[in-house]
Design an enzyme around this catalytic site. Structure first.
Site, mmCIF file in Angstrom:
data_model
loop_
_atom_site.group_PDB
_atom_site.id
_atom_site.type_symbol
_atom_site.label_atom_id
_atom_site.label_comp_id
_atom_site.label_asym_id
_atom_site.label_seq_id
_atom_site.Cartn_x
_atom_site.Cartn_y
_atom_site.Cartn_z
ATOM 1 N N HIS A 115 0.816 -1.217 0.000
ATOM 2 C CA HIS A 115 0.000 0.000 0.000
ATOM 3 C C HIS A 115 0.852 1.271 0.000
ATOM 4 O O HIS A 115 0.321 2.373 -0.141
ATOM 5 C CB HIS A 115 -0.940 0.002 1.217
ATOM 6 C CG HIS A 115 -2.049 0.993 1.132
ATOM 7 N ND1 HIS A 115 -2.121 2.103 1.954
ATOM 8 C CD2 HIS A 115 -3.129 1.071 0.306
ATOM 9 C CE1 HIS A 115 -3.199 2.807 1.656
ATOM 10 N NE2 HIS A 115 -3.821 2.208 0.665
ATOM 11 N N LYS A 117 3.318 4.287 -1.164
ATOM 12 C CA LYS A 117 3.506 5.055 -2.398
ATOM 13 C C LYS A 117 4.856 5.755 -2.302
ATOM 14 O O LYS A 117 4.999 6.768 -1.609
ATOM 15 C CB LYS A 117 2.395 6.094 -2.586
ATOM 16 C CG LYS A 117 1.028 5.493 -2.904
ATOM 17 C CD LYS A 117 0.249 5.139 -1.672
ATOM 18 C CE LYS A 117 -1.127 4.589 -2.036
ATOM 19 N NZ LYS A 117 -1.860 4.121 -0.854
ATOM 20 N N ASP A 122 17.428 8.446 -8.881
ATOM 21 C CA ASP A 122 18.887 8.569 -8.831
ATOM 22 C C ASP A 122 19.444 8.507 -7.412
ATOM 23 O O ASP A 122 20.545 8.993 -7.146
ATOM 24 C CB ASP A 122 19.343 9.864 -9.502
ATOM 25 C CG ASP A 122 19.215 9.808 -11.013
ATOM 26 O OD1 ASP A 122 19.122 8.691 -11.565
ATOM 27 O OD2 ASP A 122 19.205 10.876 -11.656
ATOM 28 N N HIS A 314 -8.674 11.130 0.639
ATOM 29 C CA HIS A 314 -7.723 10.029 0.556
ATOM 30 C C HIS A 314 -6.459 10.310 1.363
ATOM 31 O O HIS A 314 -5.514 9.529 1.360
ATOM 32 C CB HIS A 314 -7.351 9.743 -0.907
ATOM 33 C CG HIS A 314 -6.737 8.405 -1.128
ATOM 34 N ND1 HIS A 314 -5.393 8.219 -1.364
ATOM 35 C CD2 HIS A 314 -7.282 7.162 -1.129
ATOM 36 C CE1 HIS A 314 -5.140 6.939 -1.512
ATOM 37 N NE2 HIS A 314 -6.271 6.268 -1.369
ATOM 38 N N LYS A 316 -3.684 10.882 4.403
ATOM 39 C CA LYS A 316 -3.261 10.215 5.632
ATOM 40 C C LYS A 316 -2.177 11.086 6.252
ATOM 41 O O LYS A 316 -0.973 10.806 6.141
ATOM 42 C CB LYS A 316 -2.703 8.814 5.362
ATOM 43 C CG LYS A 316 -3.637 7.917 4.507
ATOM 44 C CD LYS A 316 -3.203 7.904 3.083
ATOM 45 C CE LYS A 316 -3.912 6.856 2.241
ATOM 46 N NZ LYS A 316 -5.352 6.830 2.252
ATOM 47 N N ASP A 321 0.768 20.042 17.642
ATOM 48 C CA ASP A 321 1.361 21.231 18.264
ATOM 49 C C ASP A 321 2.137 22.106 17.290
ATOM 50 O O ASP A 321 3.044 22.850 17.698
ATOM 51 C CB ASP A 321 2.269 20.833 19.431
ATOM 52 C CG ASP A 321 1.463 20.368 20.648
ATOM 53 O OD1 ASP A 321 0.243 20.587 20.670
ATOM 54 O OD2 ASP A 321 2.071 19.778 21.562
#
Length: 405
Positions: A115, A117, A122, A314, A316, A321
């Site tokens: 899951h 991404k 390089d 979508h 996350k 603080d």
């Protein structure tokens, strides 16, 4: 707030809000690649901006750049024939991770998904976040979207890029060894295993930056099924546990376990303002209904639940603080925290946290509605039954997978 022990200095980070910022930056980095591109994603959709990325990878391979792509076998069930041929001719190397096949869904051990991404170019620049290779205005199930998907990513240079590169290179080598073992190509298995063992340790991977000349402290956190089962969850717990003023979370599939629920409630009791942005639109039965009892519980304890209404959420991400921030692929639900390979970047920097906090504040003020406990309690009885059924089914899935939550 205390600085987490795992962070290192020397990073430069750029917050990328949505596909309109992420995809041009990603394609530009791939077009500038000289040696190697590694990319991992749950969904690789070959339409719209996804096609732009696919073509950039092909162009890079034609220039002689080594291109390695891994996509999840469930998130990406097939590759279009046109792109299979395009990548084959250009030299793009790709792999679908753990497709279910005919009986895979019946085998709990195969429920674990890729899951995360990630992209490393390089060995010098990395991208991490929640954005799949999927156009923000397209959806595999719903078609064209009137409002782009709300999501975030980050572009990074600095020491964590070396760790990201090493993790991806090792994962690729393991996948190749497994593929060859399944086809009984013993000579190639030995070669792949030898290559895997000869890969540099994380601290010595290509592109490592040892200097502390940057001002941003950051770390790459991974979740897998071996040594890092609770790394991302523990990072959230530590940050929330030390919060003194405010916590802001935006999470697409928010179904926290007992420890996270208690951490949020205890923060409210300490006088911390806790706000959670969740999906307001109905998307999937399980995630929508299983989360509602938990959201009502948290709202009753003083956590401010904000439902994002214009389109699909979508993201996350989180800010604590105005100093600690995280952005990545991991939802705060049992499937992400216990069954999926995930990657998050954690940042300890007021400027970066301020940018992310400002973006979330705009979303909360302009595009969310507060959770209504009264309206939730007066929903039709069958909807509340659906809630309990979905929540029970989620716990049953985890039981069969051999996990406790």
């Amino acid at each position: 707030m205390l600085k987490p022990p795992e962070v290192k200095a020397g990073h430069v980070l750029h917050l990328l809000c949505g596909g309109d910022e992420f995809f041009p930056a990603l394609v530009g980095a791939i077009d500038a690649a000289q040696h190697e591109v590694r990319l991992e994603t749950y969904i690789f959709d070959f339409n719209g901006q996804g096609a732009d990325v696919a073509e950039a990878l092909a162009r890079a391979a034609e220039r002689g750049v080594a291109v390695f792509v891994v996509m999840d076998g469930v998130g990406t069930p097939y590759l279009p024939a046109h792109w299979l041929e395009r990548w084959r001719q250009s030299g793009v190397q790709w792999h679908r991770y753990a497709p279910f096949g005919y009986l895979g869904v019946m085998i709990p051990g195969r429920w674990r998904r890729l899951h995360r991404k990630l992209c490393v170019v390089d060995g010098q620049r990395a991208f991490c976040g929640g954005i799949n290779i999927l156009d923000d205005r397209l959806d595999p199930h719903f078609g064209a979207l009137s409002v782009p998907r709300l999501d975030y990513a980050v572009a990074v240079t600095g020491p964590l890029v070396a760790q990201c590169h090493a993790v991806m290179a090792q994962f690729w080598a393991r996948l190749q060894a497994t593929r060859q073992l399944e086809s009984l190509q013993w000579t190639r298995v030995r070669q792949s295993w030898k290559a895997f063992r000869l890969l540099p340790p994380l601290s010595d991977a290509p592109g490592a930056s040892k200097g502390d000349d940057g001002s941003v402290l950051a770390a790459l956190l991974l979740r897998d099924n071996v040594r890092n089962r609770t790394t991302i969850e523990r990072s959230y717990l530590k940050a929330i546990g030390s919060a003194r003023e405010h916590v802001v979370l935006a999470n697409a599939y928010f179904l926290p376990g007992g420890r996270l629920r208690r951490a949020l409630i205890h923060a409210v009791k300490r006088g911390v303002r806790v706000r959670v942005v969740v999906q307001g639109q109905y998307e999937y039965f399980m995630q929508y209904h299983a989360a509602r009892p938990v959201l009502s519980l948290l709202a009753a304890r003083g956590v401010e639940i904000c439902e994002y209404m214009p389109g699909f959420l979508h993201a996350k991400v989180a800010v604590v603080d105005g100093v600690w921030a995280t952005i990545g692929s991991s939802n705060l639900d049992p499937l992400s925290l216990l069954l999926a390979r995930e990657a998050n970047v954690v940042v300890h920097d007021e400027k970066f946290a301020g940018r992310l906090s400002g973006a979330l504040e705009q979303v909360i003020q302009g595009h969310t509605r507060p959770w209504d406990l009264t309206a939730d309690a007066h929903r039709p009885w069958f909807e509340r039954v659906f809630d309990r059924m979905a929540y029970g089914a989620m716990r049953l899935i985890l039981l069969f997978s051999g996990r406790r939550y």
